[in-house]
Design an enzyme around this catalytic site. Structure first.
Site, PDB file in Angstrom:
ATOM      1  N   GLY A  25       0.844  -1.193   0.000  1.00  0.00           N
ATOM      2  CA  GLY A  25       0.000   0.000   0.000  1.00  0.00           C
ATOM      3  C   GLY A  25       0.871   1.231   0.000  1.00  0.00           C
ATOM      4  O   GLY A  25       1.062   1.898  -1.013  1.00  0.00           O
ATOM      5  N   CYS A  80      -7.593  23.442  16.174  1.00  0.00           N
ATOM      6  CA  CYS A  80      -7.653  23.749  17.604  1.00  0.00           C
ATOM      7  C   CYS A  80      -7.115  22.607  18.452  1.00  0.00           C
ATOM      8  O   CYS A  80      -7.814  22.072  19.331  1.00  0.00           O
ATOM      9  CB  CYS A  80      -9.092  24.071  17.996  1.00  0.00           C
ATOM     10  SG  CYS A  80      -9.754  25.523  17.157  1.00  0.00           S
TER      11      CYS A  80
END
Length: 422
Positions: free
Chosen positions: A285, A352
């Site tokens: 992958g 954040c």
């Protein structure tokens, strides 16, 4: 005066050039043109890099054995255009959910060249796989065996592999180590014999072989021997799938085994430990897609809080790897001389979270808002793990080749964020 073009280091996609003045060309296209056309953040994918690596895997196996399958581990980059390219190149496909199965079939993979993974497959996913007529289901546990035997209609048979946990942990980050004694994946060695007996006793199952996958981002190939030796004690089968796991170099000073070295090692181990006449399957992958992609960002702000923070318009919404397992990358400030003085800075995201740092303590030249930053080796698990944290629309995927560029996945819009609302 013309700038001198030089080939980029091995962390960049094939065909990349970086000029002395910092001009970056990807697939023959200037990075600044790509940023102006598609905005940032954006995943820029060198199509030739994908094709070259797929062909190298197929050639490496075909030169060493007559009976093999190379399955693209689609979890690493589950985009239709990427899947279609690999299907056209002749790869098989490894999926780990009903959604990935849908993507693979939609992209053109022959169902017989698809196999389904997963440690918690639902009955609906198993039925989906049976209805599609896929090649293999990789069975993970006894509950799944029960469900599969129940779902297969009388008179029908489904080819399966049994996933084994060989009790081997490679030298990689614990969060991507999957073959050790304490793993959520597969049958442990003590339980595997009962699973084999049950599968062979069923008239609905064709137990074709065994599977193991010891982990990801593996740079030392030695652990494959111990894993195969452990699995070989369980019996004699036609197919042995040794998973994937080949690591890549994310930093210029790193090195990784070449595709050919990796394939040679696995095929040689198969012959030595199991003898001749076995089918080998592999599931690359990361090694297929990581180097294909460069993510482009635009600097939004620069400030000093103990150290300098260079904040971009992306971050953990488009690349979770640094936050999940401390992954390291390199970065280039496009259009800045490669000889410019550098200072250690944090390249930060806009989200954040204090952990939203793309690269800690990286030597960057002086930067200002509006500068373009490029991070290579982001093809594996960037798009796959992209999210909408802080309402951030996910980036586009842009293919580049021979000086041409085309978007294959558009940027999400704010309207997309509410499209599923009822």
């Amino acid at each position: 005066m013309a700038t001198t073009q030089t080939s980029a280091s091995h962390v960049w996609p094939l065909g990349t050039t970086i000029a002395a003045d910092g001009t970056l060309s990807l697939g023959g296209v200037d990075a600044r043109e790509l940023a102006q056309t598609y905005g940032t953040p954006a995943y820029i994918v060198a199509e030739d890099d994908l094709r070259t690596r797929a062909r190298r895997f197929l050639a490496a196996f075909s030169e060493r054995t007559d009976d093999f399958e190379v399955h693209f581990a689609s979890k690493s980059f589950p985009a239709t255009a990427v899947l279609s390219l690999f299907a056209a190149e002749g790869l098989a496909c490894d999926v780990a959910s009903g959604g990935e199965l849908h993507l693979a079939l939609n992209a053109g993979f022959d169902p017989k060249k698809v196999h389904l993974h997963g440690n918690a497959k639902s009955r609906a996913e198993l039925q989906q796989a049976l209805d599609a007529g896929i090649g293999d289901i990789v069975v993970d546990n006894h509950d799944e065996l029960d469900a599969l035997i129940d779902l297969i209609r009388p008179g029908a048979r489904q080819r399966i592999l049994l996933r084994i946990a060989p009790g081997v942990s490679p030298d990689t980050h614990p969060k991507i180590s999957t073959g050790g004694p304490n793993t959520k994946f597969g049958f442990n060695l003590d339980d595997a014999a009962r699973a084999i007996e049950r599968a062979q006793a069923s008239d609905k199952l064709d137990l074709d072989g065994l599977h193991f996958h010891i982990g990801s981002q593996i740079l030392d190939l030695a652990p494959f021997r111990a894993a195969l030796e452990a699995v070989a004690k369980l019996g004699d089968f036609r197919t042995y799938n040794m998973g994937g796991g080949l690591g890549v170099a994310y930093l210029d000073e790193q090195s990784a085994p070449e595709i050919e070295e990796y394939v040679d090692k696995k095929v040689a181990l198969m012959r030595e430990i199991l003898g001749e006449g076995k089918r080998i399957a592999d599931e690359p992958g990361r090694a297929l897609v990581a180097h294909s992609t460069v993510t482009l960002y635009t600097v939004q702000s620069v400030k000093h809080n103990v150290v300098d923070y260079v904040a971009t318009d992306g971050g953990m919404s488009d690349n979770l790897r640094p936050m999940l397992y401390d992954a390291r990358y390199e970065a280039l400030v496009v259009g800045t001389s490669q000889d410019a003085p550098r200072e250690v800075r944090h390249l930060a995201g806009k989200h954040c979270e204090s952990s939203d740092i793309l690269i800690h303590d990286f030597p960057l030249p002086a930067v200002t808002p509006g500068d373009l930053v490029a991070i290579p080796v982001t093809g594996a698990y960037g798009h796959a793990m992209a999210n909408n944290y802080n309402g951030q629309p996910r980036p586009p995927i842009v293919f580049v080749r021979d000086g041409e560029h085309r978007a294959v996945v558009r940027r999400e819009t704010y309207e997309d964020l509410t499209r599923r609302d009822l």
